[in-house]
Structures are given as C-alpha cells and as structure tokens.
Design an enzyme around this catalytic site. Structure first.
Site, mmCIF file in Angstrom:
data_model
loop_
_atom_site.group_PDB
_atom_site.id
_atom_site.type_symbol
_atom_site.label_atom_id
_atom_site.label_comp_id
_atom_site.label_asym_id
_atom_site.label_seq_id
_atom_site.Cartn_x
_atom_site.Cartn_y
_atom_site.Cartn_z
ATOM 1 N N THR A 1 0.727 -0.908 -0.358
ATOM 2 C CA THR A 1 -0.362 -0.114 -0.330
ATOM 3 C C THR A 1 1.096 0.983 -0.268
ATOM 4 O O THR A 1 2.065 1.389 0.088
ATOM 5 C CB THR A 1 -1.120 -0.046 1.464
ATOM 6 O OG1 THR A 1 -0.435 0.432 2.855
ATOM 7 C CG2 THR A 1 -1.971 -1.382 1.189
ATOM 8 N N ASP A 2 0.372 2.529 0.449
ATOM 9 C CA ASP A 2 1.221 3.453 -0.066
ATOM 10 C C ASP A 2 1.685 3.667 1.062
ATOM 11 O O ASP A 2 2.913 4.409 0.919
ATOM 12 C CB ASP A 2 -0.119 4.793 -0.322
ATOM 13 C CG ASP A 2 -0.366 4.792 -2.008
ATOM 14 O OD1 ASP A 2 0.411 4.002 -2.254
ATOM 15 O OD2 ASP A 2 -1.310 5.419 -1.723
ATOM 16 N N CYS A 3 1.226 3.221 2.169
ATOM 17 C CA CYS A 3 1.753 3.468 2.984
ATOM 18 C C CYS A 3 2.703 2.049 4.087
ATOM 19 O O CYS A 3 3.603 2.496 4.832
ATOM 20 C CB CYS A 3 0.957 3.969 4.425
ATOM 21 S SG CYS A 3 -0.665 2.740 4.874
ATOM 22 N N TYR A 4 3.204 1.690 3.389
ATOM 23 C CA TYR A 4 3.040 0.016 3.715
ATOM 24 C C TYR A 4 3.547 -0.271 1.981
ATOM 25 O O TYR A 4 3.069 -1.925 1.667
ATOM 26 C CB TYR A 4 2.127 -1.015 4.398
ATOM 27 C CG TYR A 4 2.176 -0.913 6.296
ATOM 28 C CD1 TYR A 4 2.641 -0.987 6.534
ATOM 29 C CD2 TYR A 4 0.666 0.049 5.877
ATOM 30 C CE1 TYR A 4 1.893 -0.431 8.032
ATOM 31 C CE2 TYR A 4 0.101 -0.145 7.446
ATOM 32 C CZ TYR A 4 1.403 0.149 8.186
ATOM 33 O OH TYR A 4 0.705 0.170 9.650
ATOM 34 N N PRO A 5 4.619 -0.116 2.129
ATOM 35 C CA PRO A 5 5.168 -0.492 0.267
ATOM 36 C C PRO A 5 6.039 -1.736 0.107
ATOM 37 O O PRO A 5 5.425 -2.590 -0.749
ATOM 38 C CB PRO A 5 5.950 0.586 -0.242
ATOM 39 C CG PRO A 5 6.486 1.208 1.003
ATOM 40 C CD PRO A 5 5.085 0.974 2.191
#
Length: 493
Positions: free
Chosen positions: A127-131
């Site tokens: 994800t954007d916060c957990y790339p």
C-alpha cells in the site's frame, strides 16, 4: 472468615501458612475443615498437560520500508495476520508447511523460549503507507516488542477418558488408542487440578493471578467449551518472562502438534467451605470413558470412572482388565504446586480475587447443522451377496448382470465374512488356479454402519484406497453397499 487482603498482608510479612493441595488433604483429614481453615492461608495447585487451545500474539515491530503483513510464517509455520500490520497470532496446533506434523506452532514457541532464532517470512499486497511486499529475516524472543500468550482454553477441570472398540488402531488427540478396548488414556491430574479444588469458582475468575509457564499470568475469562463440571479457563501471560521448563511442544502421532503448558493457581482459604473444597481426593472426582471407535460427535459412554481408578493404571471394561495411561504429567503438576508455594512464601507472588466470576452453570451446544447425511440414505440396498462356496464363474456372472464391482461374501445367517471385487475375479480367471469365492476373497473387510455420516465413509475409502464399503448392522449382517460413486452422486446434487 478471612479476606484476600488479610492473606496478602501475611504474605508480605512472611507469616502466611502456604501448603500444596496434596498437603491440604492430609491437614483437613486430621483437623477437619473448620480448624484447617484457621491454620492454612493458601493452597497451591498445579497442572501440566497438552493444551492445544493456546497461542501467542506477537508484535514484530515495523520494517524499513514498512510492510503490512498479509501472510507471515515463523519457521515455515503460518500465523494469523488479520489483526494489524505487524501483529500476528501463532496457534500451537498450526503445522509446518514443509515438515507437517513433525513441527508446529508449539515447537516455534518452545524454540523462542529456549533462546533460539526463528525465520520470519512475510508477504503483502503493498500500500502507499506500507509499500514493502516481502521480507525474510531472523528473530528471537528478545527482538520482538511483545509476545503475549493468550490461551482460549486451558486447565480443563476434568476430561473424558478414551478407549477404542473398533478393530483398528486410532490416532487421536487422546493419543494412540489400541483396537478392541486395548487401552484407555486420560488427561488431567485430578486432585491437584486448580478447578477441582475450587469447583464453585469462588476464588478463580476474571482477574485471578496465576502461575503460567513459569511466570505470572491472569485468568481473563471462562475458557471456550466451558461447561461445568468440565470447566475451562481463558488465560494470558508474558511469554518473555516464561520458562521452557514449564512449556513443552509435542506431536500426537497421526493427529498433530500441541503444547504442554504448566499452570498453577493459588487458592485463598477464606473459610471452612474453601478448606473442605481443597480437600477433594481422586476417588471423589469422576469422569467417563468414551468410545472413539464410534466416529460421531456424541460418542458412546463405556462406563463411569474416578480419577483414583484411572491413576491405578488399570480399569475394567466388559469384565476385562484394561491398561490405562495418562496424557498429563502428575510429576510436573506437583512441581508447579511446590514452586508456586515457594514463591508465595518468599513474598514474590500475591493473590488477587476475581473482578468477575465465571459461570458455574453453562450448557455446551454442538454445531448447528442443516442436515447430517448418513450412509443408509445413499447405500445400494438390499446388497447383492454371495456365499463362500460360490464359484468364481457364477460370481463373475452376478457382477456383470448387475453392473457392480463389489460382492460382499456372507455366511448362512447373512453375516459378512469377506468381499470380492471384479478385479479379484479378473486376476483369478487370468491365473486359473482358484475355483471358489472363498479362495480369493478379502477376509479383513473395512465396513460402514448405516448411521455413519457420509464424510466418515468417504474418509475410510480414501484412507484404505478402496472404492466401496459393505454396510453392516451391529451383528455383522450385510444391509447394503456404499460406493465412491454413490457418494459422488450425492455431492453432485
């Protein structure tokens, strides 16, 4: 009457009289409950057995770049990740994806307790916060932020013993059960067990401080399947503070992995009633022996039995003496009760009364099912059978005329004595030596009963690599035949 506050004050002063549950029984026998209640302040209990419903919540800390773990494995044992980005719950019965039953969640927990490093492997969708999408690293118990043991069901008050009426070895969560009532196994330590010493749960409930795996822990509620007098506890403690001496991983052959957990609970002797409760002995604690040879939810009860009888090493079933073996360690239970006694005497362990009680009356309900399909609803009936002296030529004709592949062989009373298949007959014709069915029939036949769930029949076929089962009643009379084709048709509906 005494209070826990008064007892804790005596513990702090070093003047509390603490005895184990075994010692208390002798004291009550000599002095009676009233006098014993005046003399004794705390009774310590202990148990050590396979507690499959156990596990640990881990917080691994954030990687760089961060990852939101979708799946995570510790030494190739998968943990549940549906709680947060880098939190996971590892259950003790989860199996290794490469080693299977040789290694599981319980083994990972014991390895960590022993100071070993384990491999952490995780994958994610990103994800954007957990790339980050993948990570492989090594961790130890010191490396994780938290390792909180949360066990949904521990410390069974008493447990049903097990035996096996069938003609084959059964590998179960109660250990290996020999055929034809060849042995009995049981779990629990009887008169030393915590809940047996406080059967009304007066001092054991939510918030009770306990000895868990060598550290302090707490009761956080009733355990799953809590159904007094078969009560259970839900408990938690800090794995980082625990000792591998009181936590041992194990494998039950043919069943799976587990973890032997050591637990002790101190019982404050508030009054004569508590003194009397902690004087319970094995001959006053009963359970039942159930038959695992019947693969149903409600297994038949063979007989009622006391823990005194079970601990004697033998019980009587149908007039025969049957060997009995324990699945819990009485030695370790005594050791835990003694260790807890020492800790209280040294002022290292204080008591806590429950913030809330756990139920003393509760009914344990089975799973709700729309329908249980059984063998008699799908079997071919009446069965087409032959006698042992039938010629192979006639048996072959019967198979062809009826379009079947299996012929149960019966005696004059219709009782099963063997089975022949089209393949058996084809081989006999090719070799040309045998003349009658009894010369080629299989004599040890795997069967089904008419009330067996179809899942049981399917499992028997799969396990024995066969495609049909004669269906017999309690006297061995053939009622029909159920085949893999019958089951396939049912599942296709």
């Amino acid at each position: 009457m005494k209070t826990v506050e008064e007892i804790n004050k005596k513990i702090a002063e070093g003047s509390a009289n603490v005895v184990t549950a075994l010692e208390m029984k002798e004291i009550v026998r000599e002095l009676g409950p009233e006098k014993a209640a005046e003399e004794v302040d705390v009774v310590t209990t202990g148990t050590f057995g396979a507690m499959c419903s156990s596990g640990v919540f881990f917080n691994f800390g954030h990687s760089d770049p961060p990852i939101k773990m979708q799946r995570v494995w510790l030494n190739d044992v998968e943990a549940y990740t549906g709680v947060a980005a880098v939190d996971a719950y590892l259950g003790v019965t989860q199996l290794s994806e490469t080693l299977g039953m040789e290694y599981g969640g319980g083994h990972v927990i014991e390895d960590l307790l022993r100071g070993k490093e384990v491999e952490l492997r995780a994958t994610a969708y990103g994800t954007d916060c957990y790339p980050r999408k993948e990570i492989v690293t090594e961790i130890s118990l010191d490396d994780v932020n938290q390792a909180i043991m949360v066990n949904p069901r521990n410390a069974y008050q008493r447990y049903r013993a097990a035996t096996n009426s069938s003609d084959r070895i059964l590998k179960t969560y109660m250990g290996t059960l020999l055929p034809n009532f060849g042995n009995v196994t049981y779990a629990g330590v009887g008169e030393l067990s915590p809940l047996n010493n406080d059967p009304e749960y007066r001092t054991i409930g939510i918030g009770t401080r306990i000895f868990l795996g060598g550290a302090k822990g707490y009761v956080i509620g009733e355990g799953t399947q809590h159904a007094p007098p078969f009560g259970t506890l839900m408990v938690q403690g800090n794995l980082k503070e625990m000792d591998a001496e009181y936590m041992r991983a194990a494998t039950f052959p043919g069943y799976g992995t587990t973890l032997f957990v050591g637990m002790g609970i101190p019982i404050p002797i508030l009054d004569a009633e508590m003194a009397k409760a902690t004087a319970v002995t094995d001959d006053q604690i009963d359970t039942v022996i159930i038959d695992f040879g019947v693969p149903r939810r409600d297994r038949p009860v063979i007989r009622k039995v006391t823990y005194a009888e079970l601990k004697s090493g033998k019980v009587e079933i149908n007039g025969e003496e049957v060997r009995v073996s324990p699945l819990s360690s009485y030695y370790m239970a005594r050791k835990i009760a003694e260790e807890l006694k020492r800790q209280i005497e040294r002022g290292e362990f204080f008591l806590s009364m429950p913030a809330e009680s756990i139920p003393t009356k509760q009914v344990f309900k089975p799973m709700r099912q729309k329908e249980i399909k059984v063998v008699k609803s799908v079997m071919s009936s009446p069965a087409i059978t032959v006698k042992p002296k039938e010629t192979i030529e006639n048996a072959s004709r019967i198979l062809i005329e009826n379009g079947i592949n299996h012929l149960p062989v019966v005696d004059e009373q219709g009782r099963l004595v063997g089975i022949v298949t089209s393949w058996d007959i084809a081989k006999a014709v090719a070799v040309g030596k045998a003349r009658t069915v009894e010369e080629i029939m299989t004599r040890k036949v795997i069967t089904a009963s008419p009330d067996d769930p179809i899942e049981i029949a399917a499992r028997k076929m799969d396990a024995n690599k066969i495609s049909a089962l004669p269906v017999v009643d309690a006297k061995g009379k053939v009622l029909g035949v159920v085949s893999s084709e019958d089951l396939s048709k049912l599942l296709a509906r």
